[in-house]
Scaffold this active site. Sequence first.
Site, PDB file in Angstrom:
ATOM      1  N   TYR A  91      37.393  33.402  34.670  1.00  0.00           N
ATOM      2  CA  TYR A  91      36.157  33.703  34.240  1.00  0.00           C
ATOM      3  C   TYR A  91      35.083  32.820  34.300  1.00  0.00           C
ATOM      4  CZ  TYR A  91      36.640  38.512  32.558  1.00  0.00           C
ATOM      5  OH  TYR A  91      36.774  39.844  32.107  1.00  0.00           O
ATOM      6  N   LYS A 150      51.415  35.416  35.347  1.00  0.00           N
ATOM      7  CA  LYS A 150      52.215  35.684  36.571  1.00  0.00           C
ATOM      8  C   LYS A 150      52.842  34.424  36.965  1.00  0.00           C
ATOM      9  CE  LYS A 150      51.754  38.843  39.438  1.00  0.00           C
ATOM     10  NZ  LYS A 150      52.999  39.836  39.837  1.00  0.00           N
ATOM     11  N   ASP A 204      52.186  42.218  35.199  1.00  0.00           N
ATOM     12  CA  ASP A 204      52.515  43.322  35.711  1.00  0.00           C
ATOM     13  C   ASP A 204      53.634  44.192  35.013  1.00  0.00           C
ATOM     14  OD1 ASP A 204      54.104  41.651  36.803  1.00  0.00           O
ATOM     15  OD2 ASP A 204      54.265  42.408  38.844  1.00  0.00           O
ATOM     16  N   ASP A 254      41.686  40.945  29.602  1.00  0.00           N
ATOM     17  CA  ASP A 254      40.662  41.786  29.841  1.00  0.00           C
ATOM     18  C   ASP A 254      41.131  43.453  30.282  1.00  0.00           C
ATOM     19  OD1 ASP A 254      38.148  42.961  30.100  1.00  0.00           O
ATOM     20  OD2 ASP A 254      38.311  42.742  32.059  1.00  0.00           O
ATOM     21  N   ASP A 285      42.194  46.897  27.641  1.00  0.00           N
ATOM     22  CA  ASP A 285      41.843  48.193  27.954  1.00  0.00           C
ATOM     23  C   ASP A 285      42.728  49.252  27.879  1.00  0.00           C
ATOM     24  OD1 ASP A 285      39.318  47.523  28.180  1.00  0.00           O
ATOM     25  OD2 ASP A 285      38.848  48.503  29.912  1.00  0.00           O
TER      26      ASP A 285
HETATM   27  C1  IPM Z   1      35.221  42.757  27.689  1.00  0.00           C
HETATM   28  C2  IPM Z   1      34.361  43.243  28.588  1.00  0.00           C
HETATM   29  C3  IPM Z   1      33.735  42.203  29.155  1.00  0.00           C
HETATM   30  C4  IPM Z   1      34.914  40.907  29.760  1.00  0.00           C
HETATM   31  C5  IPM Z   1      32.466  41.976  30.007  1.00  0.00           C
HETATM   32  C6  IPM Z   1      31.417  42.930  29.207  1.00  0.00           C
HETATM   33  C7  IPM Z   1      31.957  40.691  30.365  1.00  0.00           C
HETATM   34  O1  IPM Z   1      35.123  43.870  29.639  1.00  0.00           O
HETATM   35  O2  IPM Z   1      35.049  42.450  26.499  1.00  0.00           O
HETATM   36  O3  IPM Z   1      36.404  43.223  28.067  1.00  0.00           O
HETATM   37  O4  IPM Z   1      35.043  41.214  30.941  1.00  0.00           O
HETATM   38  O5  IPM Z   1      35.336  40.188  29.126  1.00  0.00           O
HETATM   39 MG    MG Z   2      37.054  44.599  29.284  1.00  0.00          MG
END
Ligand code: IPM
Ligand code: MG
Length: 368
Positions: free
Chosen positions: A142, A192, A225, A249, A253
């Site tokens: 990032y 990884k 993975d 990230d 999710d």
């Molecule tokens: C998260 C989001 C952020 C990230 C974005 C909005 C910059 O997806 O907090 O997971 O990628 O970290």
């Molecule tokens: Mg995210």
Amino acid sequence: MANPSLLILAGDGIGPEVMEQVKRVIDWFGAKRDLRFDVSEDLVGGSAYDAHGTPLHDETMAKALAADAVLLGAVGGPKYDALDFSVKPERGLLRLRKEMDLFSNLRPAQCFDALADFSSLKKDIVAGLDIVIVRELTSGVYFGEPRGIFEEGNERVGINTQRYTEGEIDRVARSAFELARRRSGKVCSMEKANVMESGILWREVVQKVRDTDYPDIELSHMYADNGAMQLVRAPKQFDVILTDNLFGDILSDCAAMLTGSLGMLPSASLGAPRGDGPPRALYEPVHGSAPDITGQGKANPIACILSFAMALRYSFDQGDEATRLEQAIEAVLADGARTADLMGADGGQPISTTQMGDAILTALDNSL
Ligand code: IPM
Ligand code: MG
């Protein structure tokens, strides 16, 4: 003694709507538990861009650095899609993370009993799930240099760099081990190392920190993975998952969706300790700004309210009051209160954002 300070950055989309309900909860703790905060508010993301031409004004950055904790709603929306990369709403959030040095991002994925049917996985795979992903938040691909889009011969090349120093890995590993000590004592670290040198270093440093200072922790390593696969196959094998910025990230999710309740998950981003005071910290829901339902009173405020519960626990040393708030939310759900995102196929009448706030305040009253 002065009250602890709380900076609220409601942001874009449903951010302001869900934050309205958090403010009612904050007021409740002031009135009923004598727990008072000096609350101030400011703009972040698209709303800050609209007002100042930047997704985070320098003055707001300074306020965030000075605050005892920051509570953020959400940033972004289609209105800002065409903006230059440097002023996109997300850049405001990334600047907060970087300049506040919030290297340790705690993302719990907890499956509420009343909601186990909402998962896309079979109920018995997720019922009772309670894991935390510790995501490194201020380094890795990032932020690594070089980055950019460059000319090379007769074409362009896009470059981002995965970069981790030993110190960066060391400090986030420690925060995962500390957290694990307050839970089941188990950490699984994901990278990884089979294809990335940064992954090899990650694995080495994490293992060394464990061997030197946390021998009581049961540490395992997994390729990321495989980790993603194991998360959907048998998520309850995990307790604390430690991983880097990009894998974190994605994996977070995935873990969030397992619980069937993306609208319910909070997060905490923590920095290093500051003297005697709490570490710098920013609390925000895992969900986004949900432009499709903005302004309709449909949003679920629970993730944002649970983020305030995390602030009570991690910034203000009020673990009992955090538990009170979490239990009030569980009681409301067990009672059948559902915002639109929590309606199953069997239908029923969803309640509004404000009505969910009402129900939580009533449950808090009942807790006294
Ligand atoms: C998260 C989001 C952020 C990230 C974005 C909005 C910059 O997806 O907090 O997971 O990628 O970290
Ligand atoms: Mg995210």
